[in-house]
Design a protein around this motif. Structure first.
Motif, short mmCIF file in Angstrom:
data_model
loop_
_atom_site.label_atom_id
_atom_site.label_comp_id
_atom_site.label_asym_id
_atom_site.label_seq_id
_atom_site.Cartn_x
_atom_site.Cartn_y
_atom_site.Cartn_z
N SER A 138 0.82 -1.22 0.00
CA SER A 138 0.00 0.00 0.00
C SER A 138 0.85 1.27 0.00
O SER A 138 0.47 2.28 -0.59
N MET A 139 2.03 1.22 0.66
CA MET A 139 2.89 2.40 0.64
C MET A 139 3.47 2.61 -0.76
O MET A 139 3.70 3.73 -1.20
N LEU A 143 -7.38 4.22 -13.03
CA LEU A 143 -6.90 5.60 -13.02
C LEU A 143 -5.54 5.76 -13.70
O LEU A 143 -5.27 6.78 -14.33
N ILE A 144 -4.70 4.76 -13.54
CA ILE A 144 -3.39 4.78 -14.22
C ILE A 144 -3.37 3.52 -15.09
O ILE A 144 -3.26 2.41 -14.58
N LEU A 164 1.86 1.85 -3.49
CA LEU A 164 0.75 2.43 -4.25
C LEU A 164 0.71 3.94 -4.06
O LEU A 164 0.56 4.69 -5.01
N ARG A 165 0.88 4.36 -2.82
CA ARG A 165 0.85 5.78 -2.51
C ARG A 165 1.96 6.51 -3.29
O ARG A 165 1.75 7.60 -3.82
N VAL A 215 0.79 6.83 -6.87
CA VAL A 215 -0.40 7.65 -7.11
C VAL A 215 -0.11 9.14 -6.99
O VAL A 215 -0.56 9.94 -7.83
N ALA A 226 1.49 10.60 -10.03
CA ALA A 226 0.55 10.52 -11.14
C ALA A 226 -0.50 11.61 -11.03
O ALA A 226 -0.90 12.23 -12.03
N GLN A 227 -0.95 11.87 -9.80
CA GLN A 227 -1.90 12.97 -9.58
C GLN A 227 -1.30 14.28 -10.03
O GLN A 227 -1.95 15.09 -10.70
N SER A 248 -6.80 -2.65 -5.79
CA SER A 248 -6.99 -1.31 -5.23
C SER A 248 -7.63 -0.36 -6.24
O SER A 248 -7.77 0.82 -5.96
N LYS A 249 -8.00 -0.90 -7.42
CA LYS A 249 -8.68 -0.14 -8.48
C LYS A 249 -7.79 0.92 -9.12
O LYS A 249 -8.28 1.80 -9.82
N MET A 250 -6.50 0.86 -8.86
CA MET A 250 -5.60 1.87 -9.42
C MET A 250 -5.54 1.78 -10.94
O MET A 250 -5.24 2.75 -11.62
#
Lengths: 157, 111
Positions: free
Chosen positions: B55-56, B96-97, B58-59, B62, B65-66, B91-93
Motif C-alpha cells: 500500500s505504501m 486511473l493509471i 501504491l501511494r 499515485v 501521477a496525480q 486497489s482499483k488503481m
C-alpha cells in the motif's frame, strides 16, 4: 491446536515497533516458503499481508512509539493451508472493522489510507481478529493446493 | 529499490523501477518520483522488474501521477508481473493509471 498442524520449520519472528523492522519480514517469508514448498503466489500474498498487518500495528496500534514488540508465527496445516498469527500488546484495534476505501472516480479521489487493510482482506483467504487480555491477535489464513512435502505424513496403516 | 530514467522520442520519459516497492522501497524513490512529477508530462513507468507492491508503494505511484495529470500530462504503467498487477487491480488503481503490457500500446497512450 489440533494434530492437523505441523511446525513450519521457522522460529517465530519478534519485531520491534519500528518501521525499519519490516525489512526482516521478506527473508523470513522466503525461508518459510522454501522450507515448505509454498507456491510463489501464496508467498507473495503472505509477504503483502504481513507487511500491511505489521505496519498497521506499528503505526496505529503502537502509534509509532518505539520499544514495543510484536510477534509473527506460522503454522502449517496438513490439509494445505498456512496460518500466520500476528500478536501485539497494543490498545484494542480490530482492522476488520475499518471501512473499505471507496472506489475512486479520479486520481484526485484516491484515498491510499485504508488500502493496506483492504489488500490484506483481498490477498489472504481468511482474516480473523481476536482480542487478547492485553493486546491483539490477527490470524491470516492462506490456502494452497496439495500438502507441503516438508510436513510429516501419516504412516501407512 | 532502484530508479533509473531514459528519455524516449516524443518527449516521453521512461522511469524504470527495479526491486521491492515496499515501505523501504517507497521511501527510497519518493523524492526522485516527485521531482519527475514536477517536470515531466508523459511518463511511462516500467514495472517489469518490480517484485513486490504494497500500500505504501501504491501511494508512491499515485501521488506523482496525480501531480502529472494535474498539469495536463499522462502516466502509464508498463509490464507489471501478475502479482503486482493483482495489487493494482485490487486497489482499483488500474482504472486511473492505465496498465499496458505491450510497449507500443504504452507509448501510443502517451502520445
Amino acid at each position: 491446536m489440533s494434530d492437523q498442524n505441523a511446525n513450519s520449520g521457522c522460529e517465530p519472528l519478534t519485531l520491534e515497533s519500528e518501521l525499519s523492522e519490516i525489512a526482516r519480514i521478506p527473508p523470513w517469508i522466503e525461508r518459510l516458503a522454501a522450507l515448505n514448498a509454498v507456491p510463489e503466489r501464496t508467498r507473495f500474498a503472505m509477504d503483502l499481508c504481513l507487511e500491511e498487518a505489521v505496519s498497521n500495528v506499528i503505526r496505529h496500534g503502537y502509534a509509532g512509539e518505539p520499544n514495543h514488540a510484536l510477534t509473527v508465527r506460522c503454522e502449517m496445516h496438513r490439509d494445505g493451508f498456512i496460518t500466520l498469527v500476528v500478536e501485539d500488546d497494543a490498545l484494542p484495534f480490530n482492522p476488520l472493522l475499518v471501512r473499505e476505501p471507496p472506489v475512486p472516480a479520479s486520481l484526485s479521489d484516491v484515498s491510499v489510507g485504508g488500502q493496506g487493510i483492504h489488500l490484506m482482506k483481498q490477498f489472504a483467504d481468511a482474516v480473523e481478529y481476536e482480542r487478547k487480555p492485553a493486546g491483539n491477535r490477527l490470524i491470516l489464513r492462506f490456502f494452497y493446493p496439495g500438502t507441503s512435502p516438508g510436513l510429516p505424513t501419516v504412516p501407512p496403516s | 529499490m532502484q530508479l533509473s530514467m531514459e528519455e524516449l522520442d516524443g518527449g516521453i520519459t521512461k522511469v524504470i523501477l527495479d526491486g521491492r516497492l515496499d515501505i523501504a522501497g517507497a521511501q527510497e524513490i519518493d523524492l526522485k518520483l516527485n521531482v519527475i512529477a514536477g517536470t515531466k508530462k508523459a511518463v511511462l513507468v516500467d514495472m517489469q522488474k518490480v517484485t513486490f507492491l504494497g500500500s505504501m508503494g501504491l501511494r508512491t505511484l499515485v501521488a506523482p501521477a496525480q501531480a502529472i495529470k494535474g498539469r495536463g500530462g499522462k502516466v502509464v504503467l508498463f509490464g507489471p508481473n501478475e502479482m503486482v498487477e493483482n495489487v493494482l487491480r485490487s486497489s482499483k488503481m488500474h482504472t486511473l493509471i492505465p496498465i499496458h503490457h505491450e510497449l507500443q500500446s504504452a507509448l501510443a497512450a502517451l502520445r
